[in-house]
Design an enzyme around this catalytic site. Structure first.
Site, PDB file in Angstrom:
ATOM      1  N   LYS A 196      18.155  12.575   8.565  1.00 50.12           N
ATOM      2  CA  LYS A 196      19.438  12.096   9.325  1.00 50.12           C
ATOM      3  C   LYS A 196      18.965  11.206  10.068  1.00 50.12           C
ATOM      4  O   LYS A 196      18.246  10.679  10.790  1.00 50.12           O
ATOM      5  CB  LYS A 196      19.511  13.434  10.548  1.00 50.12           C
ATOM      6  CG  LYS A 196      20.374  13.121  11.367  1.00 50.12           C
ATOM      7  CD  LYS A 196      21.133  14.053  12.135  1.00 50.12           C
ATOM      8  CE  LYS A 196      21.840  14.564  13.270  1.00 50.12           C
ATOM      9  NZ  LYS A 196      22.489  15.979  13.554  1.00 50.12           N
ATOM     10  N   LYS A 249      21.687  13.372   5.348  1.00 47.59           N
ATOM     11  CA  LYS A 249      22.597  13.321   5.897  1.00 47.59           C
ATOM     12  C   LYS A 249      23.266  11.748   6.604  1.00 47.59           C
ATOM     13  O   LYS A 249      21.999  11.620   7.597  1.00 47.59           O
ATOM     14  CB  LYS A 249      23.050  14.336   7.048  1.00 47.59           C
ATOM     15  CG  LYS A 249      24.470  14.314   8.340  1.00 47.59           C
ATOM     16  CD  LYS A 249      23.999  15.492   9.089  1.00 47.59           C
ATOM     17  CE  LYS A 249      25.187  15.224  10.304  1.00 47.59           C
ATOM     18  NZ  LYS A 249      24.508  15.826  10.825  1.00 47.59           N
TER      19      LYS A 249
HETATM   20  C1  PBG Z   1      24.088  17.787  16.186  1.00 47.40           C
HETATM   21  C2  PBG Z   1      24.998  17.538  15.131  1.00 47.40           C
HETATM   22  C3  PBG Z   1      25.470  16.164  14.745  1.00 47.40           C
HETATM   23  C4  PBG Z   1      26.371  16.209  13.357  1.00 47.40           C
HETATM   24  C5  PBG Z   1      25.537  17.697  12.507  1.00 47.40           C
HETATM   25  N1  PBG Z   1      24.927  18.262  13.743  1.00 47.40           N
HETATM   26  C6  PBG Z   1      26.359  15.335  15.961  1.00 47.40           C
HETATM   27  C7  PBG Z   1      25.240  14.482  15.990  1.00 47.40           C
HETATM   28  O1  PBG Z   1      23.479  14.080  15.187  1.00 47.40           O
HETATM   29  O2  PBG Z   1      25.352  13.236  17.122  1.00 47.40           O
HETATM   30  C8  PBG Z   1      26.816  15.443  12.705  1.00 47.40           C
HETATM   31  C9  PBG Z   1      28.019  15.906  11.999  1.00 47.40           C
HETATM   32  C10 PBG Z   1      29.344  15.622  11.355  1.00 47.40           C
HETATM   33  O3  PBG Z   1      29.743  14.703  11.767  1.00 47.40           O
HETATM   34  O4  PBG Z   1      29.983  15.982  10.779  1.00 47.40           O
HETATM   35  N2  PBG Z   1      22.868  17.231  16.642  1.00 47.40           N
END
Ligand code: PBG
Length: 329
Positions: A196, A249
């Site tokens: 991520k 992601k």
């Molecule tokens: C929680 C989380 C996030 C997303 C998924 N889980 C936000 C972040 O990390 O700031 C992003 C999902 C999206 O942008 O569709 N940590």
């Protein structure tokens, strides 16, 4: 004029039948996961302004969405919670009657057949908006593991079919696996947000979930987008710690990473096409610059072609319709 070409790739493009016959990528609604937001409160179906067509749902209004998903044949859902109370340690995230826990119970009771995956993180539940426990202005990795495991366990107890930790703390998969196993949830799989990146593409999500960090950014835990070999380390660690599915992601701009991970692991790989990707397509289409339907189908197929076994997308229902109509498939 006569050309002696033996190879004419166009032969296999000459009709729809032959094109479909030689397709290298097949897509199925079974591989789609639809993410959405459930919120505390009553009679709420509130459109997210930066994500037209996506809503925050209170539980009493949720049946409308679930009915629609059923009609679209979407069976897999990923739940995000928006609580009415936040504190330093995100304690509403593991409450027995928290928003996610209640949503799970409702869906399992009234809407049999959905496969319910929950996002396991603290940022929607903490007053400071970070994904972990603060120690001064930094995030304490090991203290956070305890909380993240507690959240995952409370989701499993409430009926989650799978948990998906997104906090990016080191060692979280091992910690969650341990906690679930000790509590007899050995059969609940973990889909790890393994790779991520710290990304501007999450902007609309943070508006939707009211989870932007109050200070600083997430760069000390989410990955630096300049790196790709580091992604292999993250994926390998999660694999060793017992993740069942590895996720990459964001999606669109990170397909090189997806392909790399896919080559290295034998586990299923998921791709999350995030909020900013959805919003960009929506915005471009609403200005008339691009054709929404064709871009939705094309980008979904390209994500599978790059190696995704599973696609998490706010466009799941639209993609399902394109598959059903034979526009992609
Ligand atoms: C929680 C989380 C996030 C997303 C998924 N889980 C936000 C972040 O990390 O700031 C992003 C999902 C999206 O942008 O569709 N940590």
């Amino acid at each position: 004029m006569e050309y002696k070409l033996k190879n004419r790739p166009r032969r296999l493009r000459s009709s729809k039948n032959i094109r479909n016959m030689v397709r290298e990528t097949r897509v199925s609604t079974d591989s789609l996961i639809y993410p959405f937001f459930v919120t505390d409160g009553k009679n709420i179906k509130e459109e997210i302004s930066s994500m037209p067509g996506q809503y925050r749902w209170s539980l009493d209004r949720l049946p409308e969405l679930l009915q629609k998903l059923r009609e679209s044949d979407i069976k897999n859902i990923l739940l995000f919670g928006i609580p009415n109370e936040k504190d330093e340690v995100g304690s509403s995230a593991w409450k027995e009657n928290g928003i996610i826990q209640r949503a799970l119970k409702l869906i399992k009771k009234e809407f049999d057949g959905f496969y319910c995956i929950t996002d396991v993180c603290m940022c929607e539940y903490t007053s400071h908006g970070h994904c972990g426990i603060l120690s001064g202005e930094s995030i304490d990795n090991d203290k956070t593991l305890e909380i993240i495991s507690k959240i995952a366990l409370s989701h499993a107890k409430a009926g989650a079919d799978m948990v998906a930790p997104s906090d990016m703390m080191d060692g979280r998969i091992g910690a969650i696996r341990d906690t679930l196993d000790k509590n007899s949830f050995t059969n609940i799989p973990i889909m790890s947000y393994s790779v991520k990146y710290s990304s501007g593409f999450y902007g609309p999500f943070r508006e939707a979930a009211d989870s932007a960090p109050a200070f600083g950014d997430r760069k000390t835990y989410q990955m630096d987008f300049h790196n790709s070999r580091e992604a292999l380390i993250e994926a390998k660690l999660d694999d060793i710690e017992g993740a069942d599915i590895l996720m990459v992601k964001p999606g669109m701009a990170y397909l090189d990473i997806l392909t790399k991970i896919k080559e290295k692991t034998d586990k299923p790989v998921a791709l999350y096409s995030v909020s900013g990707e959805y919003s960009m397509i929506k915005a471009g289409a609403s200005l008339g610059y691009i054709d929404e339907r064709s871009i939705i189908g094309e980008s979904a197929v390209c994500m599978f072609r790059a190696g995704a076994d599973i696609l998490i997308t706010y466009y799941a229902a639209e993609i399902a319709e394109l598959i059903k109509n034979g526009e992609i498939g």
